[in-house]
Design a protein around this motif. Structure first.
Motif, PDB file in Angstrom:
ATOM      1  N   LEU A 124       0.842  -1.179  -0.132  1.00 29.76           N
ATOM      2  CA  LEU A 124      -0.069  -0.022   0.034  1.00 29.76           C
ATOM      3  C   LEU A 124       0.799   1.174   0.079  1.00 29.76           C
ATOM      4  O   LEU A 124       0.432   2.122  -0.599  1.00 29.76           O
ATOM      5  CB  LEU A 124      -1.162  -0.031   1.174  1.00 29.76           C
ATOM      6  CG  LEU A 124      -1.958  -1.215   1.300  1.00 29.76           C
ATOM      7  CD1 LEU A 124      -2.657  -0.995   2.553  1.00 29.76           C
ATOM      8  CD2 LEU A 124      -3.156  -0.780   0.042  1.00 29.76           C
ATOM      9  N   ALA A 125       2.141   1.234   0.601  1.00 29.17           N
ATOM     10  CA  ALA A 125       2.856   2.457   0.876  1.00 29.17           C
ATOM     11  C   ALA A 125       3.502   2.784  -0.786  1.00 29.17           C
ATOM     12  O   ALA A 125       3.466   3.603  -1.012  1.00 29.17           O
ATOM     13  CB  ALA A 125       4.173   2.053   1.616  1.00 29.17           C
ATOM     14  N   LYS A 126       3.815   1.601  -1.586  1.00 30.10           N
ATOM     15  CA  LYS A 126       4.443   1.871  -2.639  1.00 30.10           C
ATOM     16  C   LYS A 126       3.195   2.569  -3.644  1.00 30.10           C
ATOM     17  O   LYS A 126       3.465   3.033  -4.686  1.00 30.10           O
ATOM     18  CB  LYS A 126       5.038   0.417  -3.241  1.00 30.10           C
ATOM     19  CG  LYS A 126       5.786   0.610  -4.772  1.00 30.10           C
ATOM     20  CD  LYS A 126       6.047  -0.754  -5.055  1.00 30.10           C
ATOM     21  CE  LYS A 126       6.848  -0.581  -6.249  1.00 30.10           C
ATOM     22  NZ  LYS A 126       6.169  -0.024  -7.403  1.00 30.10           N
ATOM     23  N   LEU A 127       2.082   1.844  -3.621  1.00 31.60           N
ATOM     24  CA  LEU A 127       0.952   2.183  -4.405  1.00 31.60           C
ATOM     25  C   LEU A 127       0.820   3.684  -3.986  1.00 31.60           C
ATOM     26  O   LEU A 127       0.649   4.403  -5.083  1.00 31.60           O
ATOM     27  CB  LEU A 127      -0.353   1.529  -3.983  1.00 31.60           C
ATOM     28  CG  LEU A 127      -1.493   1.814  -4.599  1.00 31.60           C
ATOM     29  CD1 LEU A 127      -1.460   1.804  -6.113  1.00 31.60           C
ATOM     30  CD2 LEU A 127      -2.681   1.032  -3.989  1.00 31.60           C
TER      31      LEU A 127
ATOM     32  N   ILE B  89      -3.276   6.086   3.400  1.00 31.65           N
ATOM     33  CA  ILE B  89      -2.270   5.056   2.675  1.00 31.65           C
ATOM     34  C   ILE B  89      -3.003   3.554   2.911  1.00 31.65           C
ATOM     35  O   ILE B  89      -3.181   2.911   2.315  1.00 31.65           O
ATOM     36  CB  ILE B  89      -0.829   4.967   3.249  1.00 31.65           C
ATOM     37  CG1 ILE B  89      -0.110   6.258   2.878  1.00 31.65           C
ATOM     38  CG2 ILE B  89      -0.068   3.727   2.968  1.00 31.65           C
ATOM     39  CD1 ILE B  89       1.216   6.431   3.485  1.00 31.65           C
ATOM     40  N   LEU B  90      -3.259   3.448   4.172  1.00 32.42           N
ATOM     41  CA  LEU B  90      -4.256   1.980   4.554  1.00 32.42           C
ATOM     42  C   LEU B  90      -5.340   1.903   3.878  1.00 32.42           C
ATOM     43  O   LEU B  90      -6.076   0.717   3.794  1.00 32.42           O
ATOM     44  CB  LEU B  90      -4.298   2.085   6.084  1.00 32.42           C
ATOM     45  CG  LEU B  90      -3.131   1.952   6.939  1.00 32.42           C
ATOM     46  CD1 LEU B  90      -3.293   1.994   8.485  1.00 32.42           C
ATOM     47  CD2 LEU B  90      -2.304   0.856   6.791  1.00 32.42           C
ATOM     48  N   ASN B  91      -6.204   3.054   3.335  1.00 34.20           N
ATOM     49  CA  ASN B  91      -7.535   3.055   2.551  1.00 34.20           C
ATOM     50  C   ASN B  91      -7.233   3.003   1.252  1.00 34.20           C
ATOM     51  O   ASN B  91      -8.306   3.131   0.513  1.00 34.20           O
ATOM     52  CB  ASN B  91      -8.263   4.012   3.232  1.00 34.20           C
ATOM     53  CG  ASN B  91      -8.903   3.873   4.499  1.00 34.20           C
ATOM     54  OD1 ASN B  91      -9.083   2.611   4.846  1.00 34.20           O
ATOM     55  ND2 ASN B  91      -8.961   4.895   5.334  1.00 34.20           N
ATOM     56  N   LYS B  92      -5.948   2.840   0.877  1.00 31.88           N
ATOM     57  CA  LYS B  92      -5.894   2.617  -0.760  1.00 31.88           C
ATOM     58  C   LYS B  92      -6.276   1.343  -1.173  1.00 31.88           C
ATOM     59  O   LYS B  92      -5.997   0.367  -0.435  1.00 31.88           O
ATOM     60  CB  LYS B  92      -4.509   2.609  -1.188  1.00 31.88           C
ATOM     61  CG  LYS B  92      -3.506   4.195  -0.761  1.00 31.88           C
ATOM     62  CD  LYS B  92      -4.152   5.225  -1.946  1.00 31.88           C
ATOM     63  CE  LYS B  92      -3.468   6.336  -1.860  1.00 31.88           C
ATOM     64  NZ  LYS B  92      -4.129   7.594  -2.550  1.00 31.88           N
TER      65      LYS B  92
END
Length: 327
Positions: free
Chosen positions: A35-38, A108-111
């Motif tokens: 998710l961080a990379k996204l 980020i977590l909700n991507k």
């Protein structure tokens, strides 16, 4: 071995790794690192340098807190967020900065990762100790108190008050855009700028109050900015947030002096402008455009507290017509 054979093997290897990651995600859930990379890739693609920097900062802090260990999204809940908050406090960060970290972490977590069949949409609960009550617009009585207030000359209080009045006079201009406002954005008739957050263009007609404030500060800043907030060589995000804390501190003090029902802040100016526009019958799409909102979803959140009194008034009118008196 031929080049074509090598390329085929590389392609197959990449395909196997990608497929393995998808299967791993489907079975065990998406990883935080994914998710961080996204989030970073999305910010880069959208050319949102500030958002990219904010995401990178909170990702690095969270991974430091985790000791470099990755974690599944489904394992991140409120207990872990509480511990992360404590970790940030031990680093000496201010409460407003911690709130920004947690807000970006939540984003980020909700991507949404991957296809709809396995994308995760679990909402992380809001971080503790954020503003429990929603920012409220000033009512007529409290607004009159603010308009009649005379701040101490050449003080931090006066600067905060002038910022608030500019926001109120310029269609609820956000503080980040006030900080980023350049002298070249202003002419005799309009302020033309793009929202820092959405990149939406906004055109503000010049009025007497704006003219007074612009004339007052145009010679104080020694660089391209109207207000002496950002200096040459400063990190914009850090410096504007630092100044935002200072301005809101002064506004809260003013609010307490005046005995306002709700705390005074830079957000109050924005919400007050939106509430007055709505109360005067301005179409919500026009209000959204003036505020620089990408859509009306955000605008509705601004004015939802105005709707309850209107609903009550409408119901009273109907009940009076039915029963002869509101019941």
């Amino acid at each position: 071995m031929s080049n074509s054979t090598t390329m085929e093997r590389v392609f197959i290897t990449d395909w196997i790794m990608e497929t393995a990651q998808k299967i791993d995600t489907m079975i065990f859930g998406v990883r935080f690192s994914t998710l961080a990379k996204l989030a970073i890739d999305e910010a880069k693609a959208q050319k949102k340098k500030s958002r990219q920097n904010n995401y990178s900062t909170v990702i690095n802090s969270f991974m430091e807190f985790r000791g470099g260990r990755d974690i599944r999204k489904k394992e991140i809940g409120n207990p872990l967020l509480h511990e992360f908050r404590k970790h940030l406090k031990t680093k000496g960060l201010k409460e407003s900065t911690i709130v920004c970290y947690l807000k970006n972490l939540k984003a980020i977590l909700n991507k949404k990762y991957g296809s709809p069949c396995h994308s995760e949409e679990t909402e992380i609960m809001p971080a503790p100790n954020r503003r429990d009550s929603k920012v409220m617009a000033l009512d007529k009585e409290d607004l009159d108190k603010v308009l009649q207030y005379q701040p101490k000359e050449n003080s931090k209080e006066e600067f905060a008050y002038d910022v608030f009045m500019l926001q109120l006079s310029s269609m609820g201009m956000p503080f980040v855009d006030v900080a980023n406002l350049k002298k070249s954005d202003i002419d005799d008739k309009y302020i033309n700028y793009c929202r820092h957050k959405t990149n939406m263009p906004v055109c503000v007609p010049i009025n007497q109050k704006i003219t007074e404030i612009v004339n007052k500060y145009s010679n104080m800043s020694t660089n391209e900015y109207l207000f002496p907030i950002i200096k040459k060589g400063d990190d914009f995000d850090i410096e504007y947030r630092r100044k935002l804390d200072s301005v809101n501190y002064q506004l809260r003090k003013i609010g307490k002096k005046l005995g306002l029902f709700h705390p005074l802040s830079t957000y109050t100016a924005r919400h007050t402008w939106a509430a007055i526009a709505y109360d005067q019958g301005v179409n919500i799409n026009v209000i959204a455009m003036c505020l620089g909102h990408a859509n009306t979803t955000y605008t509705k959140a601004y004015i939802e507290n105005m709707q309850r009194p209107r609903e009550k008034s409408a119901n009273s009118i109907v009940l009076t017509e039915i029963f002869g008196v509101a019941v």
